[in-house]
Write an enzyme that holds these catalytic residues in place. Structure first.
Site, PDB file in Angstrom:
ATOM      1  N   ASN A   2       0.794  -1.285   0.028  1.00  9.95           N
ATOM      2  CA  ASN A   2       0.173  -0.001   0.158  1.00  9.95           C
ATOM      3  C   ASN A   2       0.742   1.179   0.182  1.00  9.95           C
ATOM      4  OD1 ASN A   2      -1.798   1.887   0.310  1.00  9.95           O
ATOM      5  ND2 ASN A   2      -2.621   1.465   2.583  1.00  9.95           N
TER       6      ASN A   2
ATOM      7  N   LYS B 151       0.041   4.197  -0.299  1.00  8.71           N
ATOM      8  CA  LYS B 151      -0.835   5.468   0.454  1.00  8.71           C
ATOM      9  C   LYS B 151      -0.448   6.740  -0.446  1.00  8.71           C
ATOM     10  CE  LYS B 151      -0.242   3.126   4.784  1.00  8.71           C
ATOM     11  NZ  LYS B 151      -0.064   3.167   6.399  1.00  8.71           N
TER      12      LYS B 151
ATOM     13  N   HIS C 187      -9.581   0.607   5.232  1.00 12.78           N
ATOM     14  CA  HIS C 187      -8.130   0.936   5.763  1.00 12.78           C
ATOM     15  C   HIS C 187      -8.507   2.012   7.051  1.00 12.78           C
ATOM     16  CE1 HIS C 187      -4.303   1.929   6.839  1.00 12.78           C
ATOM     17  NE2 HIS C 187      -3.697   1.275   6.098  1.00 12.78           N
TER      18      HIS C 187
ATOM     19  N   SER D 236       3.646  -2.270  10.338  1.00 12.51           N
ATOM     20  CA  SER D 236       5.169  -2.393  10.576  1.00 12.51           C
ATOM     21  C   SER D 236       5.794  -3.648  10.275  1.00 12.51           C
ATOM     22  CB  SER D 236       5.465  -2.068  12.213  1.00 12.51           C
ATOM     23  OG  SER D 236       5.078  -0.774  12.391  1.00 12.51           O
TER      24      SER D 236
END
Length: 247
Positions: free
Chosen positions: A10, A12, A93, A207
């Site tokens: 992703n 973003k 999300h 993470s």
């Protein structure tokens, strides 16, 4: 049919056309088998990336509107994503739920739009730090699963991503036991509700990086990852894909 292993990136709100060279570098070192690879860039890059990545990896959007068209300035329809070359779309999300106050019902409506267009919905769930500390994690995840996944979900059109909000981009990662507990719950709930729920792919996100990927992928019911920052560079995402392929 067993759950498909999927490494999803992703991007973003990151990346311009200059960043597409990362796709070439990534594709050059992709394992020949073992897992599927998906990149979800900003909408401005979906068409160019899908052309660049053809036959190498899948490309998806980061959101879509529940409507097929209309007066919705700034939004993008599932059909438009598909027209640009997308095969998947991330929905629900935590950043959408937080920044845009998206509800489970809205996520479910968007997922239906994705299904109707032929896109695979990557539906995200996850608890906040306050909810985790209050011991509410499993209740929160259960409610999000029930409210965000519409009827008609199948292993072919739906992927579920568990992303604890407190671990996204913070460097913090839940323990393997915490990840396993949530993924076991998701598998149980999906199997009880959908005929092929046992075959739906379950991703972990939060993470994920080369140093912890193999350990995370060894966790029961973890079929892949939804990766944020580490997916922006082939040098970081490549080892994660390799770890999943070998898991």
């Amino acid at each position: 049919m067993a759950p498909r292993k999927l490494a999803a990136g992703n991007w973003k709100m990151n990346g311009t056309f200059a960043a597409l060279d990362q796709i070439d570098r990534l594709a050059a070192d992709l394992p020949t088998s073992g897992c599927d690879v998906l990149i979800c860039p900003p909408a401005t890059l979906v068409h160019a990336m899908s052309a660049r990545a053809a036959g190498k990896l899948a490309v998806g959007g980061q959101d879509c509107h529940a409507k097929t068209s209309g007066a919705h300035t700034g939004d993008i329809a599932a059909e438009q994503l598909k027209d640009a070359g997308a095969t998947h779309v991330i929905l629900g999300h935590s950043e959408r739920r937080t920044d845009h106050a998206e509800t489970d019902a809205q996520v479910a409506a968007k997922s239906l739009a994705a299904y109707e267009t032929g896109l695979v919905a990557v539906i995200c769930v996850g608890e906040t730090e306050a909810q985790r500390d209050a011991g509410e994690t499993l209740d929160v995840i259960s409610a999000q699963l029930a409210g965000s996944i519409p009827e008609g979900a199948t292993a072919a059109n739906t992927v579920i991503a568990y992303e604890p909000v407190w671990a996204i981009g913070t460097g913090r990662t839940p323990t393997n036991e915490q990840i396993a507990e949530v993924h076991a719950l998701m598998r149980e709930r999906l199997s009880a509700r959908f005929p092929d729920g046992a075959d739906m792919s379950l991703l972990y996100g939060g993470s994920v990086k080369p140093s912890n990927a193999a350990e995370i992928f060894a966790t029961p019911h973890v079929n892949g990852a939804l990766v944020g920052g580490a997916s922006l560079k082939a040098a970081d995402f490549g080892p994660i894909i390799t770890a999943l392929s070998a898991a």
